[in-house]
Design an enzyme around this catalytic site. Sequence first.
Site, PDB file in Angstrom:
ATOM      1  N   PRO A  23      29.437  71.373  45.522  1.00 12.62           N
ATOM      2  CA  PRO A  23      29.861  72.005  44.276  1.00 12.62           C
ATOM      3  C   PRO A  23      31.371  71.830  44.015  1.00 12.62           C
ATOM      4  O   PRO A  23      32.153  71.713  44.955  1.00 12.62           O
ATOM      5  CB  PRO A  23      29.529  73.481  44.494  1.00 12.62           C
ATOM      6  CG  PRO A  23      28.553  73.521  45.622  1.00 12.62           C
ATOM      7  CD  PRO A  23      28.969  72.376  46.497  1.00 12.62           C
ATOM      8  N   GLU A  24      31.711  71.822  42.738  1.00 15.15           N
ATOM      9  CA  GLU A  24      33.107  71.679  42.332  1.00 15.15           C
ATOM     10  C   GLU A  24      33.623  73.032  41.835  1.00 15.15           C
ATOM     11  O   GLU A  24      33.011  74.073  42.100  1.00 15.15           O
ATOM     12  CB  GLU A  24      33.205  70.586  41.262  1.00 15.15           C
ATOM     13  CG  GLU A  24      32.651  69.242  41.745  1.00 15.15           C
ATOM     14  CD  GLU A  24      32.714  68.152  40.697  1.00 15.15           C
ATOM     15  OE1 GLU A  24      33.543  68.250  39.769  1.00 15.15           O
ATOM     16  OE2 GLU A  24      31.918  67.190  40.786  1.00 15.15           O
TER      17      GLU A  24
ATOM     18  N   LYS B  94      37.989  74.487  46.115  1.00 18.48           N
ATOM     19  CA  LYS B  94      36.530  74.480  46.225  1.00 18.48           C
ATOM     20  C   LYS B  94      36.051  75.387  47.359  1.00 18.48           C
ATOM     21  O   LYS B  94      34.894  75.287  47.789  1.00 18.48           O
ATOM     22  CB  LYS B  94      36.023  73.054  46.447  1.00 18.48           C
ATOM     23  CG  LYS B  94      36.371  72.080  45.326  1.00 18.48           C
ATOM     24  CD  LYS B  94      35.861  70.687  45.662  1.00 18.48           C
ATOM     25  CE  LYS B  94      36.334  69.662  44.644  1.00 18.48           C
ATOM     26  NZ  LYS B  94      35.861  68.301  44.975  1.00 18.48           N
TER      27      LYS B  94
ATOM     28  N   ARG C 153      32.846  56.730  44.706  1.00 16.85           N
ATOM     29  CA  ARG C 153      32.355  57.746  43.768  1.00 16.85           C
ATOM     30  C   ARG C 153      31.847  57.088  42.497  1.00 16.85           C
ATOM     31  O   ARG C 153      32.561  56.314  41.865  1.00 16.85           O
ATOM     32  CB  ARG C 153      33.477  58.737  43.423  1.00 16.85           C
ATOM     33  CG  ARG C 153      34.108  59.423  44.621  1.00 16.85           C
ATOM     34  CD  ARG C 153      33.158  60.369  45.301  1.00 16.85           C
ATOM     35  NE  ARG C 153      33.782  61.126  46.355  1.00 16.85           N
ATOM     36  CZ  ARG C 153      34.329  62.322  46.206  1.00 16.85           C
ATOM     37  NH1 ARG C 153      34.324  62.892  45.024  1.00 16.85           N
ATOM     38  NH2 ARG C 153      34.867  62.945  47.236  1.00 16.85           N
TER      39      ARG C 153
END
Length: 275
Positions: free
Chosen positions: A2-3, A58, A261
């Site tokens: 999660p960000e 985060k 990414r």
Amino acid sequence: MPELPETQTIAALLNKNLKGRKIVTVQVSKDYRALPSTEIFIKAVTGKEIKSVRRVAKNILIELENGNHILFHLAMTGRLLLWNDKIGNERWVKVILHLDNGVKLTFSDMRVFGKAAVLSPKQTQELEARYGPEPLDKKTTHQQLVDRLKTKRTNIKNALLDQEIISGIGNIYATDALFLAKINPFTKTSEITLENANRLLDSIRSVLKESIKLGGSTLNDKMYVDPFGKEGKYQEHFKIYSKEKCPVCGSKVSFIKISGRGTYFCPSCQPLNKQ
């Protein structure tokens, strides 16, 4: 994942539901090592009242009455869930906090890239000092962003993922923010102007705020849910991430990996060297 939006959603809900509760007992799976050690972790948090829960970058930090913090970093597959009764079919549970009202907080992590740790006040300060400014902090300015970007010799996509430059942003929101700002992800940080930074910070704030309002993003793997098991909805509002056609001009969206990414961008709306 999660960000920032996902960890913010989790932290806010945990703060609302755990503040003032006492941790009665702690269970740590035999195949998992809490930090600095399982024994120290259990001893440090058992019997302590929870004062607050907040997000740093985060990370999710649970403040205890003695000033120590429980840190949870969810990495790729970590989840924090609240249970009023028996723990359901949740797999890969590594840590369970039993609270004085019967509620249980579970930390599960399929790939074990996450972290559960107890931090002293000094260690918490050192953690916070490692990160760049918060994008949603009103004190974070466009000038500050452009100055920090120019300290790195890389492309803008990589720079946005560098937590020392600006904290909390991950792949999805960097991709969408660059699209809204009409900046090509390959643009060198040395070429980012103050005008670019103005558009970029505004776009970052826009996508982050929208995602927080929608509870974050839940992808096809269904790994991210909030503490009550509810999926996020921002994935229904992606700007360019995972799309095949540009929603603005209709051009085919380009997909390429930058430093491993997956990156989506529109060559027409985000032309290189025309920032």
